[in-house]
Design a protein around this motif. Structure first.
Motif, PDB file in Angstrom:
ATOM      1  N   ILE A   1      -1.325   0.753 -11.823  1.00 16.16           N
ATOM      2  CA  ILE A   1      -0.502   0.293 -10.698  1.00 16.16           C
ATOM      3  C   ILE A   1      -1.394  -0.506  -9.764  1.00 16.16           C
TER       4      ILE A   1
ATOM      5  N   LEU B   1       2.389   1.736  -3.480  1.00 14.96           N
ATOM      6  CA  LEU B   1       1.321   2.181  -4.381  1.00 14.96           C
ATOM      7  C   LEU B   1       1.064   3.678  -4.213  1.00 14.96           C
ATOM      8  N   ALA B   2       0.965   4.129  -2.978  1.00 17.53           N
ATOM      9  CA  ALA B   2       0.716   5.559  -2.720  1.00 17.53           C
ATOM     10  C   ALA B   2       1.867   6.412  -3.228  1.00 17.53           C
TER      11      ALA B   2
ATOM     12  N   ARG C   1      -1.844  -3.638  -6.568  1.00 18.26           N
ATOM     13  CA  ARG C   1      -1.302  -4.500  -5.521  1.00 18.26           C
ATOM     14  C   ARG C   1      -1.707  -5.935  -5.845  1.00 18.26           C
TER      15      ARG C   1
ATOM     16  N   ASN D   1       0.181   8.886 -12.651  1.00 13.61           N
ATOM     17  CA  ASN D   1      -1.269   8.661 -12.650  1.00 13.61           C
ATOM     18  C   ASN D   1      -1.787   8.140 -13.985  1.00 13.61           C
ATOM     19  N   ASN D   2      -0.898   7.986 -14.971  1.00 14.25           N
ATOM     20  CA  ASN D   2      -1.310   7.448 -16.268  1.00 14.25           C
ATOM     21  C   ASN D   2      -0.819   6.020 -16.476  1.00 14.25           C
TER      22      ASN D   2
ATOM     23  N   LYS E   1       0.828  -1.207   0.000  1.00 12.92           N
ATOM     24  CA  LYS E   1       0.000   0.000   0.000  1.00 12.92           C
ATOM     25  C   LYS E   1       0.863   1.258   0.000  1.00 12.92           C
TER      26      LYS E   1
ATOM     27  N   LEU F   1       4.019   5.760  -5.752  1.00 14.30           N
ATOM     28  CA  LEU F   1       4.062   5.808  -7.212  1.00 14.30           C
ATOM     29  C   LEU F   1       2.879   6.565  -7.800  1.00 14.30           C
ATOM     30  N   SER F   2       1.720   6.457  -7.161  1.00  9.45           N
ATOM     31  CA  SER F   2       0.509   7.083  -7.696  1.00  9.45           C
ATOM     32  C   SER F   2       0.618   8.599  -7.727  1.00  9.45           C
ATOM     33  N   LYS F   3       1.447   9.167  -6.855  1.00  3.08           N
ATOM     34  CA  LYS F   3       1.627  10.625  -6.845  1.00  3.08           C
ATOM     35  C   LYS F   3       2.269  11.116  -8.133  1.00  3.08           C
TER      36      LYS F   3
END
Length: 389
Positions: free
Chosen positions: A374, A362-363, A376, A370-371, A359, A365-367
């Motif tokens: 991704i 994931l948080a 878990r 976003n394209n 988690k 990389l998502s920052k």
């Protein structure tokens, strides 16, 4: 998206502009966090695959197994980020007779890249250790070992009228102004844009010395900014020959580092604290160090140390902090003996201690991406099972 009036080449350029190579994701990870602290047992990095491949999707997991690779293939994720190393020992041959060999062969066959992310993210101030501390409702947390950061101290001299522009330029490159001192200084530097005749009386005379009011400026900045800060200094300084001094300094970051120490809201006897840990962390089983010197069931528990990784190297640090409990994994039998009578040691197992890592990654990389898809992983990779009577 409006495409009317655009050429085929322009449309293709737009499509490819959204494609991200694996190397870009890796660069972001390694620039954003500290991948290898001196407590990590294994090196992080790409162990299988091609850095230049375009990412079709990212699958985040704890361990690499054949079932995990099947999930990546099914979900069209060609970039796998795992916390546990796949290649612990050197491979002298890659054959399907070994666990690692099977996984490497399968990954290469399906053009999958595997990246080992050997950190628990504690250095960001929100790592796996912090997650466990939050579950246990610990208060007033601080690191077991504070982060030591190497900075550069830059000292330079600049004419008073150029001070403002130079400070603005270096600040824009990440340098922090520490102080400034006004002084009279004999300057023999040529000024950019000026003629040499301004400083030489004639060709055969010595360089003239002019008494000017200068400002001594002192900045600090992280090591990674060294090149761009120095280049900015040389570019923005009014002198052709710039005098400056660089000095490495070590500083302690008090609120960031390895592990977490915190206090319980209410002091608990050890026998109740063990039940509290099991319930809060939803553990099936765990090991703890009993002691022959005290009654473990009545030992008061208040101050807790947590390291969400192999804590064998941090045991002495936990002992020095005079905590009541050390929660971690990877402890050796002789370490349980060593700590007997000094603190309660709880080994919750390597899989349980890392459950929040997916988690957190994931948080992170998502920052930035976003394209990209991704995910878990859903595959349970824990190889250890318990029999309960």
């Amino acid at each position: 998206m409006e495409l009317i009036g655009k050429s085929i080449m322009e449309i293709e350029d737009m499509a490819y502009s959204n494609l991200i190579p694996i190397s870009e994701v890796v660069h972001y990870l390694e620039q954003t966090i500290r991948l290898c602290s001196h407590h990590d047992l294994y090196q992080s990095g790409l162990v299988v695959g091609n850095m230049q491949n375009i990412v079709t999707g990212i699958l985040i997991c704890l361990d690499i197994t054949e079932e995990l690779l099947d999930e990546a293939i099914e979900k069209n994720c060609n970039f796998i980020i795992a916390n546990q190393p796949l290649l612990i020992d050197p491979l002298h041959k890659i054959t399907p007779e070994t666990y690692a060999g099977k996984c490497v062969i399968k990954a290469i066959r399906h053009d999958l890249a595997i990246y080992i992310f050997g950190t628990n993210l504690d250095y960001l101030g929100s790592g796996a250790s912090h997650r466990i501390a939050k579950f246990l409702e610990l208060q007033d947390t601080w690191p077991i070992i504070c982060e030591k950061q190497i900075l550069y101290k830059l000292t330079t001299f600049v004419p008073f009228q150029a001070k403002k522009d130079l400070i603005a330029t270096l600040s824009g490159e990440g340098a922090l102004l520490n102080n400034e001192n006004v002084m009279d200084h004999l300057s023999d530097a040529l000024v950019k844009g000026g003629s040499e005749s301004e400083l030489f009386t004639n060709w055969n005379t010595r360089l003239s010395l002019e008494k000017v009011e200068e400002i001594q400026l002192t900045f600090t900045f992280p090591v990674v900014y060294k090149e761009k800060v120095i280049q900015a200094l040389l570019r923005a300084h009014p002198y052709r020959k710039v005098s400056y001094y660089l000095e490495p300094i070590e500083t302690i970051v008090e609120n960031r580092g390895s592990g977490v120490i915190g206090t319980l809201p209410v002091e608990l006897p050890a026998k109740y604290f063990l039940k509290y840990v099991r319930t809060k962390l939803n553990l099936v089983n765990f090991q703890f160090a009993n002691t022959h010197h005290t009654n473990i069931s009545e030992k008061p528990i208040k101050v807790i140390a947590i390291y969400a990784g192999n804590g064998s190297q941090l045991l002495n640090n936990a002992l020095d902090k005079q905590v009541d409990v050390f929660i971690t994994t990877g402890l050796r039998y002789e370490q349980f003996l060593e700590a007997s009578g000094r603190l309660l040691m709880i080994d919750i197992g390597y899989y349980a201690v890392r459950l929040g890592i997916k988690k957190l990654i994931l948080a992170l990389l998502s920052k930035e991406f976003n394209n990209i898809v991704i995910l878990r992983c859903k595959t349970i990779t824990n190889p250890i099972h318990y029999i309960n009577d």
